[in-house]
Design a protein around this motif. Structure first.
Motif, mmCIF file in Angstrom:
data_model
loop_
_atom_site.group_PDB
_atom_site.id
_atom_site.type_symbol
_atom_site.label_atom_id
_atom_site.label_comp_id
_atom_site.label_asym_id
_atom_site.label_seq_id
_atom_site.Cartn_x
_atom_site.Cartn_y
_atom_site.Cartn_z
ATOM 1 N N ARG A 184 -1.204 4.614 0.214
ATOM 2 C CA ARG A 184 -2.477 4.598 -0.506
ATOM 3 C C ARG A 184 -3.577 4.243 0.492
ATOM 4 O O ARG A 184 -3.503 3.219 1.158
ATOM 5 C CB ARG A 184 -2.433 3.576 -1.640
ATOM 6 C CG ARG A 184 -3.705 3.379 -2.404
ATOM 7 C CD ARG A 184 -4.034 4.469 -3.369
ATOM 8 N NE ARG A 184 -2.921 4.724 -4.275
ATOM 9 C CZ ARG A 184 -2.845 5.810 -5.037
ATOM 10 N NH1 ARG A 184 -3.767 6.704 -5.002
ATOM 11 N NH2 ARG A 184 -1.818 5.984 -5.816
ATOM 12 N N LEU A 185 -4.594 5.101 0.586
ATOM 13 C CA LEU A 185 -5.688 4.891 1.526
ATOM 14 C C LEU A 185 -6.839 4.150 0.855
ATOM 15 O O LEU A 185 -6.912 4.065 -0.379
ATOM 16 C CB LEU A 185 -6.158 6.237 2.081
ATOM 17 C CG LEU A 185 -5.070 7.048 2.785
ATOM 18 C CD1 LEU A 185 -5.603 8.418 3.189
ATOM 19 C CD2 LEU A 185 -4.529 6.308 3.989
ATOM 20 N N ALA A 186 -7.743 3.607 1.654
ATOM 21 C CA ALA A 186 -8.857 2.804 1.143
ATOM 22 C C ALA A 186 -9.739 3.576 0.182
ATOM 23 O O ALA A 186 -10.308 2.998 -0.749
ATOM 24 C CB ALA A 186 -9.684 2.273 2.314
ATOM 25 N N ASP A 187 -9.864 4.896 0.358
ATOM 26 C CA ASP A 187 -10.728 5.691 -0.517
ATOM 27 C C ASP A 187 -10.053 6.074 -1.832
ATOM 28 O O ASP A 187 -10.608 6.818 -2.633
ATOM 29 C CB ASP A 187 -11.231 6.941 0.208
ATOM 30 C CG ASP A 187 -10.115 7.915 0.548
ATOM 31 O OD1 ASP A 187 -8.950 7.658 0.196
ATOM 32 O OD2 ASP A 187 -10.423 8.947 1.182
ATOM 33 N N GLY A 188 -8.815 5.595 -2.063
ATOM 34 C CA GLY A 188 -8.103 5.879 -3.303
ATOM 35 C C GLY A 188 -7.159 7.072 -3.214
ATOM 36 O O GLY A 188 -6.357 7.285 -4.106
ATOM 37 N N SER A 189 -7.271 7.842 -2.164
ATOM 38 C CA SER A 189 -6.357 8.969 -1.986
ATOM 39 C C SER A 189 -5.051 8.459 -1.368
ATOM 40 O O SER A 189 -4.918 7.277 -1.058
ATOM 41 C CB SER A 189 -6.996 10.038 -1.092
ATOM 42 O OG SER A 189 -7.215 9.534 0.206
ATOM 43 N N ASP A 190 -4.101 9.351 -1.203
ATOM 44 C CA ASP A 190 -2.853 8.964 -0.549
ATOM 45 C C ASP A 190 -2.399 10.082 0.372
ATOM 46 O O ASP A 190 -2.922 11.192 0.324
ATOM 47 C CB ASP A 190 -1.771 8.598 -1.561
ATOM 48 C CG ASP A 190 -1.380 9.752 -2.458
ATOM 49 O OD1 ASP A 190 -1.882 10.874 -2.275
ATOM 50 O OD2 ASP A 190 -0.562 9.544 -3.354
ATOM 51 N N ARG A 191 -1.448 9.735 1.244
ATOM 52 C CA ARG A 191 -0.914 10.709 2.183
ATOM 53 C C ARG A 191 0.556 10.417 2.418
ATOM 54 O O ARG A 191 1.012 9.271 2.309
ATOM 55 C CB ARG A 191 -1.669 10.680 3.506
ATOM 56 C CG ARG A 191 -1.475 9.380 4.245
ATOM 57 C CD ARG A 191 -2.211 9.360 5.563
ATOM 58 N NE ARG A 191 -2.036 8.025 6.148
ATOM 59 C CZ ARG A 191 -1.867 7.804 7.416
ATOM 60 N NH1 ARG A 191 -1.875 8.798 8.273
ATOM 61 N NH2 ARG A 191 -1.713 6.586 7.875
ATOM 62 N N ARG A 249 0.810 -1.219 0.000
ATOM 63 C CA ARG A 249 0.000 0.000 0.000
ATOM 64 C C ARG A 249 0.846 1.272 0.000
ATOM 65 O O ARG A 249 0.329 2.379 0.045
ATOM 66 C CB ARG A 249 -0.966 -0.008 1.181
ATOM 67 C CG ARG A 249 -0.331 0.121 2.530
ATOM 68 C CD ARG A 249 -1.394 0.114 3.640
ATOM 69 N NE ARG A 249 -0.851 0.538 4.886
ATOM 70 C CZ ARG A 249 -0.312 -0.261 5.798
ATOM 71 N NH1 ARG A 249 -0.263 -1.551 5.575
ATOM 72 N NH2 ARG A 249 0.164 0.219 6.914
#
Length: 100
Positions: free
Chosen positions: A66-73, A27
């Motif tokens: 990569r976050l579950a909603d498709g965004s990233d941080r 991820r």
């Protein structure tokens, strides 16, 4: 905890050379580039404590999750590594630099 990345990255560096690249590891997406320190302006090198020389380079690594909603941080990662050849084995020092 974030996986140790450097073995995978070092293999990729051999192919990528000095250009910026990225690698997906689960991820996490790791962006990296190797830059000769002579390309850094003297004032900038002084701010970050870089030694400017033809035989010196720095490795810039940025890690994003990569976050579950498709965004990233952006995330903080513990990175360890070493460089070696037939004559020497050098452990690399990494430090975090946060920019705005």
């Amino acid at each position: 905890m974030f996986p140790k990345l450097l073995p995978a990255l070092l293999l990729t560096f051999a192919v990528a050379g000095a250009e910026a690249a990225s690698k997906q590891l689960g991820r996490f997406e790791v962006h990296y580039s190797v830059v000769n320190t002579t390309f850094v302006e003297p004032e900038t090198a002084a701010i970050y404590g870089l030694v400017r020389a033809r035989d010196r380079a720095f490795l810039n690594i940025a890690v994003r999750e990569r976050l579950a909603d498709g965004s990233d941080r952006a995330v903080t990662a513990k990175i360890e590594g070493r460089s070696w050849d037939f004559f020497q084995n050098v452990y690399l020092e990494f430090r975090e630099i946060r920019e705005g």
